[in-house]
Scaffold this motif. Structure first.
Motif, PDB file in Angstrom:
ATOM      1  N   LEU A  11     -50.084  34.151  29.962  1.00 30.26           N
ATOM      2  CA  LEU A  11     -51.352  33.440  29.976  1.00 30.26           C
ATOM      3  C   LEU A  11     -51.236  32.155  30.802  1.00 30.26           C
ATOM      4  O   LEU A  11     -50.268  31.404  30.673  1.00 30.26           O
ATOM      5  N   SER A  12     -52.254  31.903  31.613  1.00 31.88           N
ATOM      6  CA  SER A  12     -52.300  30.669  32.391  1.00 31.88           C
ATOM      7  C   SER A  12     -52.783  29.529  31.506  1.00 31.88           C
ATOM      8  O   SER A  12     -53.367  29.741  30.432  1.00 31.88           O
ATOM      9  N   THR A  13     -52.570  28.313  31.968  1.00 29.90           N
ATOM     10  CA  THR A  13     -53.009  27.144  31.211  1.00 29.90           C
ATOM     11  C   THR A  13     -54.529  27.127  30.992  1.00 29.90           C
ATOM     12  O   THR A  13     -54.981  26.829  29.876  1.00 29.90           O
ATOM     13  N   LEU A 129     -48.359  36.623  24.439  1.00 30.55           N
ATOM     14  CA  LEU A 129     -48.621  36.711  25.873  1.00 30.55           C
ATOM     15  C   LEU A 129     -48.066  35.522  26.659  1.00 30.55           C
ATOM     16  O   LEU A 129     -48.490  35.275  27.781  1.00 30.55           O
ATOM     17  N   SER A 130     -47.130  34.793  26.062  1.00 30.28           N
ATOM     18  CA  SER A 130     -46.494  33.672  26.748  1.00 30.28           C
ATOM     19  C   SER A 130     -45.009  33.948  26.955  1.00 30.28           C
ATOM     20  O   SER A 130     -44.412  34.749  26.229  1.00 30.28           O
ATOM     21  N   ALA A 131     -44.429  33.302  27.943  1.00 31.18           N
ATOM     22  CA  ALA A 131     -42.991  33.433  28.180  1.00 31.18           C
ATOM     23  C   ALA A 131     -42.240  32.994  26.925  1.00 31.18           C
ATOM     24  O   ALA A 131     -42.615  32.002  26.296  1.00 31.18           O
ATOM     25  N   ALA A 138     -47.126  27.164  23.992  1.00 33.68           N
ATOM     26  CA  ALA A 138     -48.394  27.897  23.984  1.00 33.68           C
ATOM     27  C   ALA A 138     -49.073  27.805  22.625  1.00 33.68           C
ATOM     28  O   ALA A 138     -50.277  27.524  22.525  1.00 33.68           O
ATOM     29  N   VAL A 139     -48.290  28.029  21.567  1.00 27.52           N
ATOM     30  CA  VAL A 139     -48.848  27.934  20.218  1.00 27.52           C
ATOM     31  C   VAL A 139     -49.314  26.507  19.945  1.00 27.52           C
ATOM     32  O   VAL A 139     -50.384  26.285  19.373  1.00 27.52           O
ATOM     33  N   GLY A 140     -48.518  25.528  20.382  1.00 22.89           N
ATOM     34  CA  GLY A 140     -48.899  24.135  20.183  1.00 22.89           C
ATOM     35  C   GLY A 140     -50.192  23.778  20.897  1.00 22.89           C
ATOM     36  O   GLY A 140     -51.030  23.049  20.359  1.00 22.89           O
ATOM     37  N   MET A 141     -50.385  24.310  22.120  1.00 23.86           N
ATOM     38  CA  MET A 141     -51.599  24.014  22.864  1.00 23.86           C
ATOM     39  C   MET A 141     -52.826  24.600  22.177  1.00 23.86           C
ATOM     40  O   MET A 141     -53.853  23.931  22.011  1.00 23.86           O
TER      41      MET A 141
END
Length: 408
Positions: A11-13, A129-131, A138-141
């Motif tokens: 997933l992109s930012t 879906l994140s590295a 990713a989870v934090g964002m």
């Protein structure tokens, strides 16, 4: 023809930010009522205790959705599931906005709470879906968006109440949720667990995971107790701030809620620190801050600045506990992340519903001092769960279990 399942792109930012906004809208919708309890009581002609029960209804409904709906993220295509749930949650918000009596309001709040678990389909999806090396980030964002939504929900609800009455926020939220759901449908990649099973098996496996993963048990207990402590505040703060000691309006109460925005930033920072192996340290510090916050809140009985300081610290503490709990449990079994999240979040919101109910009782019989004593006791119990989790982790390492089994 290749029989290999194509791997989704990371997933992109911008996509993560869209997911964060969606999570914020879903979760935030369950908190609109908190700064509006006095206005709801007056507007519908019900007691403040009845109005406060809408907080419990939202949390119980959310817990039911976590238990019976979120596990389906390991069975069905996650994009369709998240968008469908978000659409149904928007309908619940419309029902709340048009409510003319307590029964209709409880129905709308309950429906919105049940289906707003779309957020808890999106959170593990961000990890999936994140590295691997950036899953905590990713989870934090995404969690930062969710938490910002919760915090802004109180302020926005208070502001919109001042403009068009307490029901305005529900109607506005319903429209925005439908728009974001459409964007999610267009932008999210498809995501489905390649190993699916029947619904009965999926539900039964929740108990299997709970039995076989000791750190799932300790982290679920820790999260539930932590949220119970904070929910005791959420369910009564409007009653204190609108009362004789402070005399604040809905708008002002909503603005006080902005003090917790730092808690959302803590979620993002906590995810990054977890990726660096510092999650346990952040958890321990956060539990200590949870207890300290209740001292500040007690001092805030007739001093608004102490109350605001307590709000800031308690939100930071809760999110420091929560994001590291999720980072640990998502590492336990990558193929069962939706189910692990369902178990954890069900415990989390059962704790929240219990804390809201107990907070209302403590307020009724002990006033603000009673609420603070209750919150402090629950914080101490969360600390005991943290110590237990450290012991369990140490025992698992001594038994030379694989690193994944310890949630590292």
């Amino acid at each position: 023809m290749s029989d290999k399942t194509p791997q989704p792109s990371y997933l992109s930012t911008p996509i993560l930010l869209l997911m964060a906004i969606a999570c914020g809208l879903c979760a935030g919708g369950n908190y609109f009522n908190q700064p509006l309890l006095h206005s709801i009581s007056v507007g519908l002609g019900i007691s403040e205790t009845q109005a406060a029960m809408t907080v419990t209804v939202a949390q119980v409904s959310y817990a039911l959705g976590l238990l019976f709906i979120v596990p389906l993220g390991d069975k069905f295509e996650r994009r369709k599931l998240a968008v469908g749930l978000m659409t149904l949650a928007a309908i619940g918000q419309f029902i709340s906005g048009f409510a003319v009596n307590s029964a209709m309001l409880f129905t709308g709040v309950g429906m919105a709470g049940l289906f707003s678990v779309a957020a808890q389909v999106l959170v593990p999806m961000a990890a999936i879906l994140s590295a691997p090396s950036r899953s905590g980030r990713a989870v934090g964002m995404v969690m930062s968006g969710l938490l910002t939504g919760i915090l802004l929900a109180r302020s926005v609800a208070g502001l919109l109440s001042g403009i068009g009455g307490w029901s305005t926020v529900y109607l506005v939220s319903g429209v925005i949720m439908l728009a974001i759901a459409l964007l999610l449908w267009r932008k999210l990649p498809a995501s489905k667990n390649p190993h699916t099973a029947g619904y009965a098996y999926i539900l039964a496996s929740l108990f299997t995971l709970l039995r076989e993963q000791p750190r799932l048990r300790t982290r679920a207990l820790m999260g539930g107790l932590g949220f119970a402590s904070v929910s005791a505040l959420f369910s009564t703060m409007a009653l204190l701030l609108a009362g004789p000691a402070h005399g604040l309006s809905d708008v002002a109460i909503g603005l006080v809620g902005l003090a917790g925005v730092m808690g959302a930033l803590m979620a993002s920072l906590g995810g990054r620190l977890a990726d660096r192996g510092l999650g346990d340290t952040v958890t321990s510090v956060s539990v200590i801050l949870l207890l300290v916050s209740w001292v500040l809140l007690w001092l805030g009985h007739d001093n608004l600045w102490w109350f605001i300081a307590g709000m800031l610290v308690i939100d930071m503490a809760l999110q420091g506990i929560h994001i590291n709990n999720q980072t640990v449990i998502f590492a336990l079994s990558p193929q069962a992340r939706s189910r692990l999240n369902a178990v954890y979040m069900t415990s989390y919101f059962i704790g929240g519903a219990s804390g809201s109910t107990l907070g209302t009782v403590a307020w009724t019989y002990g006033g603000w001092a009673g609420t603070c004593v209750l919150g402090g006791i629950l914080a101490i119990l969360a600390g005991a769960a943290t110590v237990t989790d450290r012991y369990v982790k140490s025992r698992m390492l001594n038994d030379k279990l694989p690193a994944a089994a310890t949630g590292q």
